[in-house]
Design a protein around this motif. Structure first.
Motif, short mmCIF file in Angstrom:
data_model
loop_
_atom_site.label_atom_id
_atom_site.label_comp_id
_atom_site.label_asym_id
_atom_site.label_seq_id
_atom_site.Cartn_x
_atom_site.Cartn_y
_atom_site.Cartn_z
N TYR A 44 38.65 39.77 93.20
CA TYR A 44 39.00 39.52 91.80
C TYR A 44 37.87 39.97 90.89
O TYR A 44 36.72 39.58 91.07
N ASP A 45 38.20 40.80 89.92
CA ASP A 45 37.27 41.24 88.88
C ASP A 45 37.91 40.86 87.55
O ASP A 45 38.89 41.47 87.12
N GLU A 46 37.38 39.84 86.91
CA GLU A 46 37.98 39.31 85.69
C GLU A 46 38.20 40.38 84.62
O GLU A 46 39.24 40.42 83.96
N LEU A 98 46.85 34.04 95.22
CA LEU A 98 45.57 33.94 94.52
C LEU A 98 44.75 32.90 95.25
O LEU A 98 45.15 31.73 95.33
N LEU A 99 43.64 33.29 95.81
CA LEU A 99 42.74 32.37 96.49
C LEU A 99 41.62 32.04 95.51
O LEU A 99 40.87 32.93 95.09
N CYS A 100 41.55 30.79 95.11
CA CYS A 100 40.64 30.37 94.06
C CYS A 100 39.32 29.84 94.62
O CYS A 100 39.26 29.35 95.75
N HIS A 129 41.93 26.17 95.98
CA HIS A 129 43.37 26.20 95.77
C HIS A 129 43.94 27.58 96.06
O HIS A 129 43.25 28.58 95.94
N ARG A 130 45.21 27.60 96.41
CA ARG A 130 45.93 28.83 96.71
C ARG A 130 47.24 28.79 95.92
O ARG A 130 47.96 27.80 95.97
N HIS A 131 47.53 29.87 95.21
CA HIS A 131 48.76 29.96 94.42
C HIS A 131 49.53 31.20 94.84
O HIS A 131 48.94 32.29 94.92
N VAL A 132 50.81 31.04 95.11
CA VAL A 132 51.65 32.14 95.60
C VAL A 132 52.58 32.62 94.50
O VAL A 132 53.22 31.82 93.82
N PHE A 133 52.67 33.95 94.35
CA PHE A 133 53.57 34.58 93.40
C PHE A 133 54.36 35.64 94.13
O PHE A 133 53.80 36.43 94.88
N PRO A 148 39.78 30.78 87.92
CA PRO A 148 38.78 30.67 88.99
C PRO A 148 39.22 31.37 90.28
O PRO A 148 39.10 30.86 91.38
N VAL A 149 39.77 32.59 90.15
CA VAL A 149 40.28 33.34 91.30
C VAL A 149 39.11 34.03 92.00
O VAL A 149 38.22 34.59 91.36
#
Length: 101
Positions: free
Chosen positions: A34-36, A53-55, A59-63, A75-76
């Motif tokens: 991740y590069d903001e 997205l692995l933060c 935390h992990r968020h799936v899309f 905070p990725v």
């Protein structure tokens, strides 16, 4: 006959001159650091596949295909593709707003 609604897509579309479209592909089983700055001012759509997205907080968020997200200022740590097909992300931003317009 398939009655499922078609999801909107940016692929193959022309945007007004004030906007830039960028395609990001994450290969199967691979991660992208991740590069903001890369996501500044961009609305991101998952055009194909799935992305996690692995933060940095654990935390992990799936899309998945058809979902829209915002990646700037989060905070990725990495974007990860957990499936066997490429994940295709489309980032739409105002021209001149990102470091890679």
């Amino acid at each position: 006959m398939d009655d499922a609604p078609r999801l909107p897509s940016f692929l193959g579309r022309r945007l007004p001159p004030a906007f830039a479209l960028r395609t990001v592909v994450v290969s199967p089983g691979r991660a992208r650091v991740y590069d903001e700055a890369e996501w500044r001012d961009a609305i991101v759509a998952v055009e194909r596949g799935r992305i996690e997205l692995l933060c940095s907080n654990g935390h992990r968020h799936v899309f998945e295909h058809g979902e829209v997200l915002w990646l700037h200022g989060l905070p990725v740590h990495v974007l990860y593709n957990p499936v066997t097909e490429p994940a295709v992300l489309i980032a739409v931003s105002r021209r001149g707003a990102t470091s890679e317009s």
